[in-house]
Design a protein around this motif. Structure first.
Motif, PDB file in Angstrom:
ATOM      1  N   PRO A  14       0.823  -1.207   0.000  1.00  0.00           N
ATOM      2  CA  PRO A  14       0.000   0.000   0.000  1.00  0.00           C
ATOM      3  C   PRO A  14       0.858   1.258   0.000  1.00  0.00           C
ATOM      4  CG  PRO A  14      -0.723  -1.510   1.706  1.00  0.00           C
ATOM      5  CD  PRO A  14       0.558  -2.044   1.155  1.00  0.00           C
ATOM      6  N   GLN A  16       2.238   4.657   1.125  1.00  0.00           N
ATOM      7  CA  GLN A  16       2.425   5.204   2.462  1.00  0.00           C
ATOM      8  C   GLN A  16       1.598   6.469   2.627  1.00  0.00           C
ATOM      9  OE1 GLN A  16       4.113   3.583   4.871  1.00  0.00           O
ATOM     10  NE2 GLN A  16       4.187   1.996   3.327  1.00  0.00           N
ATOM     11  N   ASN A  73      -9.875   5.081   6.744  1.00  0.00           N
ATOM     12  CA  ASN A  73      -8.510   5.060   6.229  1.00  0.00           C
ATOM     13  C   ASN A  73      -8.180   6.430   5.624  1.00  0.00           C
ATOM     14  OD1 ASN A  73      -6.019   4.582   5.184  1.00  0.00           O
ATOM     15  ND2 ASN A  73      -6.634   2.846   3.933  1.00  0.00           N
ATOM     16  N   THR A  76      -5.009   6.915   2.903  1.00  0.00           N
ATOM     17  CA  THR A  76      -4.990   6.571   1.483  1.00  0.00           C
ATOM     18  C   THR A  76      -6.356   6.652   0.811  1.00  0.00           C
ATOM     19  OG1 THR A  76      -5.206   4.223   1.997  1.00  0.00           O
ATOM     20  CG2 THR A  76      -2.966   5.062   1.716  1.00  0.00           C
ATOM     21  N   SER A  77      -7.385   7.103   1.522  1.00  0.00           N
ATOM     22  CA  SER A  77      -8.709   7.256   0.926  1.00  0.00           C
ATOM     23  C   SER A  77      -9.253   8.648   1.239  1.00  0.00           C
ATOM     24  CB  SER A  77      -9.696   6.229   1.488  1.00  0.00           C
ATOM     25  OG  SER A  77      -9.384   4.940   1.043  1.00  0.00           O
ATOM     26  N   ASP A  95      -9.525   6.371  -3.880  1.00  0.00           N
ATOM     27  CA  ASP A  95      -8.548   5.548  -3.174  1.00  0.00           C
ATOM     28  C   ASP A  95      -7.182   5.766  -3.824  1.00  0.00           C
ATOM     29  OD1 ASP A  95      -7.211   3.612  -1.763  1.00  0.00           O
ATOM     30  OD2 ASP A  95      -8.614   2.005  -2.217  1.00  0.00           O
ATOM     31  N   THR A  97      -4.337   3.824  -3.088  1.00  0.00           N
ATOM     32  CA  THR A  97      -3.475   2.696  -2.738  1.00  0.00           C
ATOM     33  C   THR A  97      -3.013   1.881  -3.940  1.00  0.00           C
ATOM     34  OG1 THR A  97      -5.381   1.254  -2.379  1.00  0.00           O
ATOM     35  CG2 THR A  97      -4.495   2.402  -0.451  1.00  0.00           C
ATOM     36  N   TYR A  98      -3.320   2.310  -5.134  1.00  0.00           N
ATOM     37  CA  TYR A  98      -3.006   1.505  -6.317  1.00  0.00           C
ATOM     38  C   TYR A  98      -1.615   1.742  -6.871  1.00  0.00           C
ATOM     39  CZ  TYR A  98      -7.797   0.064  -6.190  1.00  0.00           C
ATOM     40  OH  TYR A  98      -8.985  -0.476  -5.779  1.00  0.00           O
TER      41      TYR A  98
END
Length: 138
Positions: A14, A16, A73, A76-77, A95, A97-98
């Protein structure tokens, strides 16, 4: 094989925390109406589910737990809600996290009576601006 494994793990890791995922409340004007746009919080989920149900003819593609996971979250969101006269009329989420330069719109919904007024576009532009601030693209 170790090189491949290390690269794969790096891709799956994920993203940071990014310090600029902070998002406060903003007054916005869309088609001469004043709205309040804020970061979603867990107590907003009940209204988000109502909007989802109205948009998807009674279905709810996302559960309470799905929304809760993303809203909590904050690293990251980013989920935003839009209110008109203290009523939630729209929400959208993104999001991060990709990958380090990629953002993914996870959800967007506008109450049917508020559709075709520019709210969806305004939320997408807001998420796009936040992604650019983090050197990511939607």
């Amino acid at each position: 094989m170790k090189k491949y494994k290390d690269k794969l793990l790096a891709l799956l890791k994920p993203v940071q925390a990014r310090p600029n995922l902070d998002f406060g409340c903003h007054n916005v004007v869309v088609e001469d109406k004043n709205y309040l746009m804020c970061r979603a919080i867990v107590p907003d989920i009940a209204e988000m589910l109502e909007i989802e149900s109205a948009v998807y003819a009674g279905d709810q593609p996302w559960s309470y737990e799905d929304f809760e996971k993303h809203i909590q979250n904050k690293l990251t969101s980013l989920y935003i809600v839009v209110r008109y006269e203290d009523r939630m009329v729209a929400f959208a989420g993104c999001d991060f996290t990709y990958g380090p330069s990629e953002a993914h719109v996870t959800n967007i919904a506008v109450l049917p009576e508020y559709q075709h007024q520019g709210l969806g576009l305004m939320m997408l532009k807001t998420l796009q601006t936040e992604a650019k601030n983090m050197d990511a693209a939607i």
